[in-house]
Structures are given as structure tokens and as C-alpha cells.
Motif scaffolding. Structure first.
Motif, PDB file in Angstrom:
ATOM      1  N   SER A 253       0.796  -1.280   0.065  1.00 44.00           N
ATOM      2  CA  SER A 253      -0.019   0.042   0.040  1.00 44.00           C
ATOM      3  C   SER A 253       0.892   1.073  -0.089  1.00 44.00           C
ATOM      4  O   SER A 253       0.859   2.201  -0.776  1.00 44.00           O
ATOM      5  CB  SER A 253      -0.877   0.058   1.117  1.00 44.00           C
ATOM      6  OG  SER A 253      -1.762   1.286   1.152  1.00 44.00           O
TER       7      SER A 253
ATOM      8  N   THR B 186       3.092   1.519  -3.197  1.00 40.14           N
ATOM      9  CA  THR B 186       2.157   1.950  -4.314  1.00 40.14           C
ATOM     10  C   THR B 186       2.060   3.454  -4.339  1.00 40.14           C
ATOM     11  O   THR B 186       2.059   4.034  -5.368  1.00 40.14           O
ATOM     12  CB  THR B 186       0.787   1.473  -4.404  1.00 40.14           C
ATOM     13  OG1 THR B 186       1.176  -0.057  -4.414  1.00 40.14           O
ATOM     14  CG2 THR B 186       0.190   1.838  -5.732  1.00 40.14           C
TER      15      THR B 186
ATOM     16  N   PRO C  92      -0.627  -4.556 -11.592  1.00 43.32           N
ATOM     17  CA  PRO C  92      -0.288  -3.506 -10.753  1.00 43.32           C
ATOM     18  C   PRO C  92       0.847  -2.994 -10.717  1.00 43.32           C
ATOM     19  O   PRO C  92       1.941  -3.300 -11.282  1.00 43.32           O
ATOM     20  CB  PRO C  92      -0.189  -4.542  -9.350  1.00 43.32           C
ATOM     21  CG  PRO C  92      -0.014  -6.048  -9.736  1.00 43.32           C
ATOM     22  CD  PRO C  92      -0.480  -5.911 -11.339  1.00 43.32           C
ATOM     23  N   LEU C  93       1.045  -1.533 -10.281  1.00 46.44           N
ATOM     24  CA  LEU C  93       2.175  -0.700 -10.610  1.00 46.44           C
ATOM     25  C   LEU C  93       3.188  -1.214  -9.571  1.00 46.44           C
ATOM     26  O   LEU C  93       4.551  -1.463 -10.114  1.00 46.44           O
ATOM     27  CB  LEU C  93       1.910   0.806 -10.035  1.00 46.44           C
ATOM     28  CG  LEU C  93       3.033   1.680 -10.251  1.00 46.44           C
ATOM     29  CD1 LEU C  93       3.542   1.975 -11.551  1.00 46.44           C
ATOM     30  CD2 LEU C  93       2.357   2.981  -9.477  1.00 46.44           C
ATOM     31  N   VAL C  94       2.993  -2.074  -8.337  1.00 46.93           N
ATOM     32  CA  VAL C  94       3.980  -2.463  -7.591  1.00 46.93           C
ATOM     33  C   VAL C  94       3.413  -3.711  -7.197  1.00 46.93           C
ATOM     34  O   VAL C  94       2.688  -4.254  -6.805  1.00 46.93           O
ATOM     35  CB  VAL C  94       4.056  -1.495  -6.276  1.00 46.93           C
ATOM     36  CG1 VAL C  94       4.959  -2.265  -5.307  1.00 46.93           C
ATOM     37  CG2 VAL C  94       4.370   0.026  -6.440  1.00 46.93           C
TER      38      VAL C  94
END
Length: 1002
Positions: free
Chosen positions: A251, A254, A283-285
Motif C-alpha cells: 500500500s 504504491t 499492478p504498479l508495484v
């Protein structure tokens, strides 16, 4: 001599008019208007420096703006003042401070003028920040300013501060680059270092901005692409992958990653995370464990190729190193993955397809002979050989290339040539991007812009040679060498290995040769190695020439859907012609012949079969004039002359005729295959309409000559008239490769001859003609289909003209009138043929058109054909002949309009479908939008039908949804993604179907 002409000698444009204003007493006060000379020695040196800038006028304008901005900044009372060594200064002092510094500090003068003359964007920055020019001053030690790409942030780090410090560091790098203070590699390294520090600073700002109470995540920022390889451009997206340690870090990680991307976009350049697993959809991360699972299960070969350049850039370096160490074994075994072949080929195709056609010859990155050629060759060699040779595991292109040379995988001379080519192309790329600090890889086509580029690269005019000409000469030379060596690096070592030719520069084994063949797309690398050994083994002249030719040919084969087939076909042709003196000489010295042959052999079984039966037809590929369809008259005369030469031997006569037909089919197939092959295309490309006419002309000539042979070999009453009437696609000049010759046979008995005897003779002639053209032979048969005759297969094969008249008058049905719409005289007795056409006119153009019941009957038959004649298991959506929106749909709609209205509109009396459709549109019978939709559907279906036959080597009407046959068909029709092609086919034929239904219901 006038004032402007004196200044023009310094290289200022507009004959020096504008320069005189900027340099004169109302400007920089460097030019004396009375004496038409510099105001002093220092002024002369400064003007001389301006004249040597890439764009002297730009440099002068930018300097004038800078000095003016410095004065205005000092004049703003409470605003920001320009500072000098003694503190704040007045406007006049600010102006004099800039000019004075340029007089005193020769290094500063060189650097600042070079920047102002090469980059309008950096000039704008200096005008907006009028004291930043001082960062280019020579240090107290006499050394130039540090240009290693370090940020010098002393204040509290904010986004505006970071933006300015980034520009200052970039300014120093550019100045050092432009004044020869460093070469290409240090410049790329400095830009990459600046990117790292900018990422690190943005990371710090992002972490500091986390909400209170949120723990800083363990997050690694991994550099990819050019940044990862320490070979960053001036203007390029910075590719990264974000890695979080655990789920607990996701969380906050990101949040930090998203903020980092936002900051870098405001400060310097876009951050591109599209190389992450699943690209922009993923997902970005991801966590370390998630990355590990993805790369083990789902990653494609190009993703491992991208990882060759991965390295830590910011964030948690230990985490990044752990991520890299875990993926390293996967990277170095990626070449062994089953899907490696398709992945590498897809990547190669996309590189080429993504270049707009109007930029292909100016694209220095993706175009032929561009940077991608070097990078792709180096990376492929790394993947193949880096598994066992750790010295090749370098992220940068140039270090990897040097390692390949040192390891003996690339010859020293070839390696040096590629190094020079890479430096040249990257130098061009850097200068292009510097001007406006915009991402570009395309050499401009504007002459003034090219002159600026040549000057920015250091080209000057010499006696007998213009600077632009010198630049273009070097560019063309480097591109040609890069392209040649791209091919050689990928393929030449294969031959060195499999032919066991001694070479100190190469150490590839037969096993690694097989591995590289597999990577390049060969499904049976062992078999491919055997073919290469057979072609190149030994010390004969033939083997030596083959070793010269095969690198280029292998490249063409590897780009085809079935590389193995292309190589196998080439071996078959070479086995037949290898000992023929002209064969290899033609391939070696015959311009595009070798590459044209490779395309034909790798994409078309149909053309290959024709060539293996007549290898000497290869000569047709040498000249564009040989790839033009011959006229109908010359074909008829030539085929008839061949039959006449063997008038006393019917077997030899028909053999000669069929051999000529085979040669013409090969001519047309090659012209068709090459028409969408870019630089290999003939001067007059062949479209589907011209192909239909040409194939029909060849069939006409074949039937005419075969009829001569048949009449000589069968006894007939004197004066017997006999004619062949073309029907269907033959009659409509719309034949395709798989088309039979739809015909009617008609005769007319001489006066007084017994009917039974005459009929028997006519039947014997027709039967003999069918027999000689369909008999087994090395040449392809020509099917003779007479099923459109009265009573179909149950009726007599041949009828007299009177019998046709009687039948059509008493028994003819509406579908027979429809079939006669394409009837035309083909060969035989001309007068009889014209009489039959006149008879056909009474049936196909009936007075008053069709009755309502006849229209209903045609619609009923059309519906029945769709359900009963469609082959079992065929897909009606992609069946080119009987499928929805395909050939039959359009032809039935057009023919219905002809039957209804051609009696009143003579322009509708055409045997060709599209010609008739055009006439119907111009006559107001068919809506133009519907006509366009049907034309598109019919044309595409006809193209696909021909291409499928070329690819498969045998007739088919069904467009496959996937597989090598679809890929080959798409490549023949211009390339692109096969799935997108199928979607386009479905879209166009769906529109064609809807248009047909509107026409049929009108």
C-alpha cells in the motif's frame, strides 16, 4: 562593402541584417556600425565564437535574450536580482557581468555559446533563470564545471528546487558534450547517473510526503531500458520496475511509486513502468514473491531480454539486488524456453511494423540500419551465449559488444564497425533531441533543419563537399554497415559452425548454432543444420558463394511463419541448379534476386512447386520487366507458336504448351508475392483485379493452343466450326490460382455434313482437349469444367449452336440466364463465338428484365446455395467464396441487378463483377455506400483466396483463424497482426453482407 554582407561572412543568416541589430549599439554593443567591424578584440572573439555555433543566429538571439533578461532581473526592485562576485548588481552591471565574463573566461564562452546555438529549450531555461549561466564558468582550478550528472541540492529539497537543479546538471552535461569535453559513453553515463539521482531525490520527497504514522516501505526502484544500461538519451522515458518486499509494503509502496512518477514527470521526464509484469494492465508495484511467480510462470522471452539491462536505481538497493539475483538464472536460460521462438519473432516484427512508412528511411532508431539493429543483434547473442559465458552479462550495448568481440563471438573488425555506427547514430539522436528537448529519433526532411543538424554534429563545408552532403554520406554508410552486420552477426556464425570453416574470430559450436536457429524460429534446428552443412560444407567455390549468400537468406527465412520450409525449398532449388554456372552468380550479383527468391520460397508452396519443376524460371526475378503480365495477344501467339513447332507430335506439342503455362503462372505468382514486399516489389505491383485478368489471359492462350492440338489429333469434317465460350470466373476475367476453366463447347456443322458424324467429331475434340490439359504431368493441370452447359452433367458435352438456341428458347431456367452473364468467346472460330454471344444476349438481357417470380426464384436459389454448397465443417464467416459477404454474395447481388436492368441500361452489360457494380452505381441502381462495402468485401475475399493458395500450394476457400497458414497469408497481404487481420476481414465482409442483402431486397 555593406554592413550586412560583412556580418554574413560570420555565418549569420538574412545577410546579417538581424545580426547587425542584435550586435549593434542598441543590442549587445559588440559591433561598430560606423566602421562595420567589432568594437574590439574581445568582441571579435565573441562574435567569432557565435559564428561557430550549430546555429549562429539562434546562438545570437539566445545570448541577446539572456543579457536582456539579466538586466531586467536586476531592474526589478523587490524582485530577484542577478548576483555577481560582489553581491547584487544593477541592470547595466548585470549586462556587463555576462559579457565581461564571456570576454575573460574562454571556457565559459565556448560552453555557453555552444549550448545557446544547439538548444532553444536550454536557452529558454537560461532566460528564465538569468544567473544560471554561471554554472558553466571555469573553476578556480582552471577545470571545467563538474559534468558527471550529480545533483547539487543544498536547500530544503522540494519539487521546484529539484527541477532547477536537474536543469543545471543537465546544462553542464550538454555543455561538456557539445564542446568535446567528453565522448558518447561518458555522456550517456552522466545522463543515467543524473536519472538515478533524480529518481532517488523524487523517492525521498515521496517518502517524506507519506501520511503521519505510515511506515516507510521497503521498495526498490529498478532501472530498465537505456537507463538501466547506463546509455540514457537526453530525452527519453526512464523505464523502471517497482519491487516491494512483502504484502505489508504494497500500500505505502504504491503510494510512493505513484508520487515518484508524478514528481519526475514535473521535474525531468516521464517514468515508464510498462515493462513490469502484465504491462500497464498489471499492478504498479508487486512484491518480490509475486515477481518470482510471474517470471517463472508467465513471462515471455522479450521480458527476459528486457531484464538484461535491469539494475538498482533508487530505494532499497539490497531488495533490488535480491530481486536480480533471483531472476538471473531465468534470464540466462530464457533462450531454451519453448515459446522463445514465437516471442523473438513477434518482437522483431513489431520493431519493423511500428515505424511509419513515411519515416522508415529517416528513422535512426527502429529503421533499417538503425540502433535497434545493433541492440537486437547484441542482445540475441547475449541470450544465446551468455548462458555459459558470464563475461557477456553486461547491461550496456557497448560493453556487451566489446565482450562479444573479446570472447570471439564477433570479429574485431566487425565489432569496431558496429561501435562506430552506434556512436554515430546515438550522436545524431542526441543532437536531434537537444534542440527542443523533445523525444525524437527521426532525421528531419526540412533542408534547413538538416543543415542545422549537420552543423551541430560538427560537419563543416570543405572544398568540393557540402556539410550536409558529408553528413548524409556518413549516415548512409553507417546505416548500410550496421544493417549488413546485423544480418551477419545473427546468421554468419551459424555457417561458420555448421560448415566447420576454421576461424579465429568465431568459436560457435554446432550445438550452439542449433540453439540460435531455434531462437530465430526454426522448428527443426537439427534438420536446418544438416541443410546448412550440405550447402556450405567443403572448400569448393559453390560452398564459398553459399556462405556469402546464406546470412541474408536466413534472415528472410527467419522472418517467415515457417523458416524451415524456406530453407528446405532453397536447398532443393540449389541441388537442382547448384552446378549450373549462372545460378549462384545470379543470386550473388543479380541485385534483389536472392532476397526475392527467399521471400518466394519461404511464403509460397505454390510458387515453390512451380519453380522446382522449372528452376530456370528463377531468371524472372532479376528484372522488373519480367514480373509484368504479358498481353493476351502475345500469350496467344506464343502458346500457338509453341504448339505449331511440334505439329507432328501432339504429345510434345501439349507438353510445350503446358510448360509455357507453368512459366506464366510462376511469373504471376512471383509478381503477386512480391507486390507488397517493400523494396523487393516490382516497379508495377500486381493487384487482385490485374491478377484476375492476367490469369484469364493465360487460360485463354492455353485453351487456344490446346484446341489446335486437339483438332489436329482428331479427324473432323472439313469446314467444322468449333468454339470455346468462357463462363464463370474465366468469362469474367476474374480467375484465381485455384480456378478451373468454366467453359461451354459449341460447334456448327458444315453444310451437307451428317449431323451424327459432325457431333461425334466435335465431342472427340472437346474430350481430347480436356484429356491433354488434365493428364498427369510435371506441369500443373488446367481443370476444364463444363457443368454450366444445358442440363449440366446429364447433358451432352458439346452442342451445336442450333441446339443451344432450341434449348434456351424452350427449357432454359433463370439460373442459366444468370450464368450466361459472364459468357464470352475465348477461342476457336471467331464468327461462331460472336454468334453464341449474340444468342447469350437474348437470354441474359431479357426484354423487360425479370418477372417478380424470377426474382423470388433467384433469391431462393441463393439461400439454397448458402446452405447446401457450403462444405461440411466450413465457417460461413470466413469462407471466402460462399461465406457471408464474400465472393458469391457480391456476385449474386450484382448479377441480379444486371438481369433486371441491363436490357434498358447497356452500360450494365459487363462480364466483370466490379465493372458491372460500378455501372450499377453510376446508373443509380445501387447506393454508393453499399457499392463501396461490397467492393471492399469482394476484393479482400479475392485477395485472401489467392494468398491462401499461394501459401498452402493447393486450393482452399477457408480463411483459418490461427496458425502458420494464416500468418503466411497475412504476410503476403502486407503484414500486421494475424488476429487483427481476421477481425478486419470479419468487419469488412459483415458490411458487405449487409449491403448485399439491401441490394437483393431492393
Amino acid at each position: 562593402m555593406t554592413r550586412p554582407s560583412r556580418l554574413a561572412r560570420y555565418g549569420f543568416a538574412d545577410n546579417g541584417d538581424r545580426a547587425a541589430d542584435l550586435l549593434g549599439p542598441t543590442g549587445l554593443r559588440l559591433w561598430d556600425v560606423e566602421s562595420h567591424a567589432p568594437t574590439g578584440t574581445d568582441a571579435a572573439e565573441l562574435i567569432h565564437s557565435l559564428s561557430r555555433a550549430a546555429d549562429p543566429n539562434l546562438a545570437l538571439r539566445q545570448l541577446h535574450r539572456l543579457v536582456d533578461a539579466a538586466g531586467r532581473a536586476a531592474d526589478r526592485g523587490n524582485g530577484r536580482k542577478v548576483t555577481g562576485p560582489a553581491g547584487e548588481i544593477s541592470p547595466n552591471e548585470a549586462t556587463e557581468a555576462v559579457i565581461g565574463a564571456l570576454y575573460r573566461d574562454h571556457g565559459l564562452r565556448r560552453r555557453l555559446v555552444a549550448v545557446l546555438g544547439a538548444s532553444s529549450a536550454l536557452g529558454d531555461h537560461l532566460v528564465a533563470n538569468p544567473d544560471d549561466w554561471q554554472v558553466l564558468a571555469t573553476g578556480k582550478t582552471g577545470l571545467p564545471p563538474n559534468a558527471e550528472g550529480h545533483l547539487e541540492v543544498e536547500d530544503e529539497l522540494t519539487v521546484p528546487v529539484l527541477r532547477r537543479q536537474y536543469r543545471i546538471a543537465l546544462l553542464r552535461i550538454v555543455a561538456a558534450d557539445l564542446t568535446g569535453g567528453r565522448g558518447l559513453e561518458p555522456t550517456m553515463a552522466a545522463l543515467s547517473r543524473l536519472a538515478d539521482e533524480t529518481l532517488g531525490a523524487a523517492y525521498g520527497i515521496a517518502v517524506a510526503g507519506l501520511p503521519a504514522g505510515v511506515t516507510e516501505p521497503r521498495l526498490a526502484v529498478v532501472a530498465m531500458g537505456k537507463c538501466g544500461g547506463n546509455e540514457l538519451n537526453y530525452v527519453s522515458d526512464v523505464d523502471v520496475i517497482f519491487v516491494a518486499a512483502t504484502d505489508e509494503d504494497l500500500s505505502a509502496g504504491t503510494t510512493v511509486a505513484a508520487r515518484l512518477i508524478e514528481i519526475c514527470g514535473q521535474v525531468a521526464w516521464p517514468v515508464d513502468a510498462a515493462l513490469r509484469p502484465e504491462g500497464s494492465r498489471g499492478p504498479l508495484v508487486r512484491t518480490l514473491a509475486s515477481h518470482q511467480a510471474y517470471y517463472r510462470k508467465w513471462a515471455r522471452t522479450w521480458e527476459f531480454q528486457a531484464l538484461l539491462k535491469a539494475r538498482p536505481a533508487a530505494g532499497d538497493e539490497a531488495l533490488a539486488q535480491e530481486w536480480l539475483a533471483d531472476l538471473a538464472p531465468l534470464i540466462w536460460h530464457a533462450a531454451e524456453r519453448p515459446e522463445a521462438v514465437a516471442d523473438v519473432r513477434d518482437m522483431r516484427r513489431k520493431i519493423i511494423d511500428n515505424v511509419p512508412a513515411n519515416q522508415l528511411d529517416r528513422e535512426i532508431k527502429k529503421g533499417p540500419g538503425g540502433l535497434r539493429d545493433i541492440e537486437f543483434a547484441v542482445q540475441l547473442l547475449q541470450l544465446v551465449h551468455g548462458r555459459i559465458d558470464e563475461t557477456l552479462r553486461s547491461g550496456g550495448t557497448l560493453p556487451a559488444l566489446r565482450a562479444l568481440v573479446a570472447g570471439g563471438y564477433v570479429g574485431r573488425q566487425d565489432g569496431e564497425t558496429l561501435l562506430r555506427g552506434y556512436r554515430f547514430l546515438r550522436g545524431v539522436e542526441h543532437r536531434l533531441q537537444l534542440q527542443n528537448l523533445k523525444r525524437t529519433h527521426t532525421v528531419p526532411d526540412d533542408p534547413a533543419a538538416v543543415r542545422w543538424l549537420a552543423a551541430a554534429l560538427g560537419y563543416t563545408a570543405l572544398p568540393g563537399r557540402d556539410a550536409v552532403e558529408a553528413f548524409r554520406s556518413d549516415w548512409v554508410g553507417h546505416a548500410a554497415q550496421v544493417r549488413r552486420l546485423h544480418v551477419k552477426l545473427l546468421y554468419q556464425p551459424l555457417l561458420e559452425a555448421v560448415a566447420r570453416v576454421p576461424s579465429e574470430a568465431l568459436r560457435m559450436t554446432a550445438e550452439s548454432a542449433g540453439k540460435r536457429l531455434e531462437i530465430l524460429g526454426f522448428a527443426d534446428p537439427t534438420g536446418a543444420v544438416r541443410h546448412l552443412q550440405a550447402l556450405t560444407g567443403g572448400v569448393t567455390r559453390t560452398a564459398a558463394i553459399q556462405r556469402t549468400l546464406l546470412p541474408m537468406l536466413l534472415q528472410e527465412f527467419a522472418d517467415a511463419p515457417e523458416p524451415d520450409r524456406g530453407l528446405l525449398n532453397y536447398r532443393h532449388v540449389s541441388d537442382k541448379l547448384g552446378s549450373t554456372p549462372w545460378y549462384l552468380r545470379l543470386l550473388r550479383d543479380g541485385g534483389p534476386v536472392a532476397r526475392r527468391l527467399a521471400r518466394v520460397l519461404s511464403l509460397s508452396r505454390y510458387a515453390t512447386d512451380l519453380l522446382t519443376r522449372d528452376p530456370e524460371a528463377l531468371r524472372l526475378l532479376a528484372e522488373d520487366a519480367e514480373l509484368v503480365p504479358r498481353s493476351r495477344e502475345s500469350l496467344i501467339d506464343g502458346f500457338a507458336a509453341a504448339a505449331e513447332r511440334h505439329a507432328d507430335d501432339p504429345v510434345k506439342a501439349i507438353t510445350a504448351v503446358r510448360a509455357l503455362r507453368r512459366r506464366e503462372l510462376f511469373r504471376l505468382a512471383c509478381a503477386d508475392i512480391l507486390s507488397r514486399a517493400g523494396s523487393l516489389a516490382p516497379a508495377q505491383p500486381l493487384d487482385v483485379n490485374a491478377l484476375g485478368i492476367a490469369l484469364s489471359d493465360v487460360t485463354d492462350a492455353t485453351l487456344n493452343a490446346a484446341l489446335q492440338v486437339a483438332r489436329r489429333s482428331r479427324t473432323a469434317p472439313a469446314g467444322l466450326r468449333f468454339a470455346i465460350i468462357g463462363m464463370g470466373r474465366l468469362g469474367g476475367y476474374e480467375m484465381s490460382y485455384p480456378s478451373d476453366a468454366d467453359v461451354l463447347f459449341v460447334y456448327d456443322a458444315p453444310e451437307g455434313a451428317p449431323e451424327r458424324e459432325t457431333s461425334a467429331a466435335a465431342h472427340a475434340i472437346a474430350e481430347e482437349l480436356r484429356r491433354v490439359l488434365t493428364a498427369p504431368a510435371p506441369d500443373p493441370p488446367l481443370g476444364i469444367d463444363a457443368d454450366l452447359r444445358p442440363e449440366g452433367r446429364q447433358g451432352p458435352l458439346v452442342r451445336s449452336l442450333a441446339a443451344y438456341q432450341q434449348y434456351y428458347a424452350r427449357w432454359s431456367k433463370v439460373w442459366e440466364a444468370q450464368a450466361l452473364l459472364r459468357a464470352r468467346f475465348v477461342s476457336g472460330d471467331d464468327s461462331l463465338g460472336r454468334e453464341f454471344e449474340a444468342l447469350a444476349d437474348t437470354m441474359r438481357y431479357p426484354d423487360g428484365g425479370l418477372t417478380r417470380d424470377q426474382v423470388v426464384e433467384i433469391r431462393r436459389i441463393k439461400a439454397r446455395v448458402e446452405t447446401e454448397r457450403m462444405p461440411r465443417g466450413a465457417d460461413p464467416n470466413t469462407h471466402t467464396k460462399l461465406g457471408r459477404g464474400g465472393l458469391a454474395d457480391v456476385e449474386w447481388a450484382v448479377q441480379l441487378m444486371q438481369l433486371r436492368h441491363a436490357y434498358a441500361l447497356p452500360d450494365l452489360r459487363k462480364t466483370r463483377t466490379i465493372e458491372a457494380l460500378v455501372a450499377e452505381t453510376e446508373g443509380g441502381l445501387v447506393d454508393r455506400a453499399d457499392a463501396a462495402a461490397m467492393t471492399e468485401g469482394w476484393t479482400l475475399a479475392a485477395q485472401v483466396r489467392n494468398a491462401l493458395t499461394l501459401v498452402r500450394g493447393r486450393p482452399t476457400d477457408q480463411l483459418p483463424r490461427h496458425g502458420v497458414e494464416l500468418a503466411g497469408t497475412v504476410q503476403l497481404l502486407g503484414g500486421g497482426d494475424p488476429g487483427e487481420f481476421v477481425d478486419r476481414y470479419l468487419r469488412l465482409t459483415r458490411r458487405s453482407r449487409a449491403a448485399m442483402e439491401r441490394v437483393m431486397d431492393s
